[in-house]
Design an enzyme around this catalytic site. Structure first.
Site, PDB file in Angstrom:
ATOM      1  N   ARG A   1       0.841  -1.203   0.000  1.00  0.00           N
ATOM      2  CA  ARG A   1       0.000   0.000   0.000  1.00  0.00           C
ATOM      3  C   ARG A   1       0.874   1.250   0.000  1.00  0.00           C
ATOM      4  O   ARG A   1       0.536   2.262  -0.620  1.00  0.00           O
ATOM      5  CB  ARG A   1      -0.903   0.009   1.234  1.00  0.00           C
ATOM      6  CG  ARG A   1      -1.713   1.277   1.463  1.00  0.00           C
ATOM      7  CD  ARG A   1      -2.753   1.511   0.403  1.00  0.00           C
ATOM      8  NE  ARG A   1      -3.591   0.345   0.191  1.00  0.00           N
ATOM      9  CZ  ARG A   1      -4.535   0.276  -0.743  1.00  0.00           C
ATOM     10  NH1 ARG A   1      -4.764   1.300  -1.553  1.00  0.00           N
ATOM     11  NH2 ARG A   1      -5.270  -0.817  -0.893  1.00  0.00           N
TER      12      ARG A   1
ATOM     13  N   SER B   1      -2.121  -3.888   8.801  1.00  0.00           N
ATOM     14  CA  SER B   1      -3.095  -4.948   8.574  1.00  0.00           C
ATOM     15  C   SER B   1      -3.492  -5.002   7.100  1.00  0.00           C
ATOM     16  O   SER B   1      -2.667  -4.720   6.227  1.00  0.00           O
ATOM     17  CB  SER B   1      -4.302  -4.775   9.490  1.00  0.00           C
ATOM     18  OG  SER B   1      -5.106  -5.938   9.481  1.00  0.00           O
TER      19      SER B   1
ATOM     20  N   HIS C   1      -5.384  -3.378   4.771  1.00  0.00           N
ATOM     21  CA  HIS C   1      -5.243  -2.293   3.796  1.00  0.00           C
ATOM     22  C   HIS C   1      -3.778  -2.021   3.515  1.00  0.00           C
ATOM     23  O   HIS C   1      -3.405  -1.699   2.379  1.00  0.00           O
ATOM     24  CB  HIS C   1      -5.941  -1.033   4.305  1.00  0.00           C
ATOM     25  CG  HIS C   1      -6.203  -0.025   3.244  1.00  0.00           C
ATOM     26  ND1 HIS C   1      -5.515   1.168   3.149  1.00  0.00           N
ATOM     27  CD2 HIS C   1      -7.074  -0.034   2.205  1.00  0.00           C
ATOM     28  CE1 HIS C   1      -5.962   1.856   2.115  1.00  0.00           C
ATOM     29  NE2 HIS C   1      -6.903   1.141   1.514  1.00  0.00           N
ATOM     30  N   CYS C   2      -2.948  -2.162   4.515  1.00  0.00           N
ATOM     31  CA  CYS C   2      -1.516  -1.893   4.361  1.00  0.00           C
ATOM     32  C   CYS C   2      -0.833  -2.868   3.413  1.00  0.00           C
ATOM     33  O   CYS C   2       0.200  -2.537   2.822  1.00  0.00           O
ATOM     34  CB  CYS C   2      -0.822  -1.956   5.712  1.00  0.00           C
ATOM     35  SG  CYS C   2      -1.449  -0.808   6.952  1.00  0.00           S
ATOM     36  N   VAL C   3      -1.371  -4.087   3.269  1.00  0.00           N
ATOM     37  CA  VAL C   3      -0.700  -5.120   2.475  1.00  0.00           C
ATOM     38  C   VAL C   3      -1.372  -5.355   1.130  1.00  0.00           C
ATOM     39  O   VAL C   3      -1.072  -6.345   0.450  1.00  0.00           O
ATOM     40  CB  VAL C   3      -0.599  -6.450   3.262  1.00  0.00           C
ATOM     41  CG1 VAL C   3       0.186  -6.245   4.541  1.00  0.00           C
ATOM     42  CG2 VAL C   3      -1.974  -7.047   3.552  1.00  0.00           C
TER      43      VAL C   3
END
Length: 352
Positions: free
Chosen positions: A98, A335, A337-339
């Site tokens: 992201r 979490s 959204h970050c990945v």
């Protein structure tokens, strides 16, 4: 494939803008976890949760998965047998695509390109040389013409709400470890010309002990153009209480592209304090990912897990809202959204 720079015509001038996450995806891009040291000895548990996340997303849309070495490729192959996944061998430092991946932009009648912002691992906190090159690897895979710009920007620092509106935090973007001398006005200029953001809304800060300096995608998200979901902390003794309350009050005074107030929905933070190898962890339900017909929401084995799903489900009619475990992944500081990084539907622009 063309590389365009700041001396060339901007995306905005050619009609490109970054669409909100809820618009149709061609695929989701992800990077497979590697390096047990990065996960404080929990790599196997992290990979198990990643496999569940990848398989869930792949039921709804294709997944492009980057793997950094032969062991990672073999591990992912074994865990993801039969899933709608395309593997790409790409040098990597970590999984937070992201932030280090391309930010895609679209224009009518259906062209897709992207902007390659600089990535310096949240102000130089970690190794990042390989991750900074990921957008170029994606460009090679897609044969995509794109813009290379000299400004540091992580995707998790910006929440696109559609109609030219976006949210961010001062605590992140205005740190001098990212773009020394770049103030709020200059950021607005860059985001207008390269992502089509015409109205940039600023909140103060994010969660305690968030190594990103307070990414917006861990606290406050758009569910649609008029609806904003924002994290709240009921415990007045918790350090997050004052910050989240200030953000909530600020949001109540903001307006959309047409000058109308937003519908604000409060989303509790997890009730239980989580400690990791480097202190307090920043678990949050706001780090959900919206895809084609689904929303995946992180769960932590916390008393507020079910309540978070109850709040979010009616905000996404027509989408299946799915809770998946992120108890191991959060050890790395982020979490779902970050990945993940969405690629919008459209024809990849070759610069012609």
């Amino acid at each position: 494939m063309k590389h365009l720079s700041t001396t060339d015509v901007t995306p905005r001038a050619l009609g490109f803008a970054m669409p909100p996450e809820w618009e149709a995806h061609a695929a989701t891009w992800m990077s497979w976890p590697a390096g047990d040291d990065l996960w404080f000895g929990h790599l196997d548990a992290v990979r198990a949760e990643f496999a569940g996340l990848v398989r869930t997303i792949a039921r709804f849309e294709p997944v492009h998965l980057l793997t950094r070495d032969a062991q990672s490729r073999q591990d992912a192959d074994e865990r993801l047998v039969g899933a709608n996944v395309t593997f790409h061998d790409v040098p990597l430092n970590d999984v937070w695509i992201r932030d280090n991946g391309p930010l895609f932009v679209t224009r009518s009648p259906g062209d897709v390109s992207f902007v390659n912002w600089r990535f310096n691992a949240w102000g130089g906190k970690f190794d990042f040389a390989e991750d900074d090159r990921v957008p170029e690897a994606v460009a090679h895979i897609l044969n995509a013409s794109h813009w290379d710009v000299p400004v540091v920007l992580e995707g998790g620092a910006l929440e696109i709400g559609g109609a030219g509106v976006a949210l961010t935090t001062r605590s992140c973007l205005l740190t001098d470890t990212r773009n020394l001398g770049l103030d709020a006005g200059k950021y607005a200029d860059w985001l207008r010309e390269y992502l089509g953001v015409s109205k940039l809304l600023w909140l103060g800060a994010g969660l305690e002990n968030d190594h990103t300096d307070g990414h917006i995608d861990t606290i406050t998200r758009f569910a649609d153009e008029r609806t904003i979901v924002t994290s709240v902390e009921a415990d007045q003794m918790d350090p997050n209480h004052a910050v989240m309350t200030a953000n909530l009050e600020a949001l109540k005074g903001m307006t959309d592209a047409h000058g109308n107030p937003f519908r604000i929905v409060e989303l509790p933070l997890p009730a239980e304090y989580l400690e990791g190898a480097e202190g307090r962890l920043p678990p949050t339900y706001a780090n959900f990912y919206i895809g084609n017909g689904f929303v995946v929401v992180p769960q932590y084995g916390d008393p507020n897990d079910a309540r978070a799903l109850e709040i979010l489900t009616p905000l996404f009619p027509g989408r299946e809202v799915i809770g998946l475990s992120s108890r191991a992944i959060i050890e790395g500081g982020g979490s779902f959204h970050c990945v993940t990084q969405q690629q919008p539907v459209g024809t990849v622009w070759t610069g012609e």
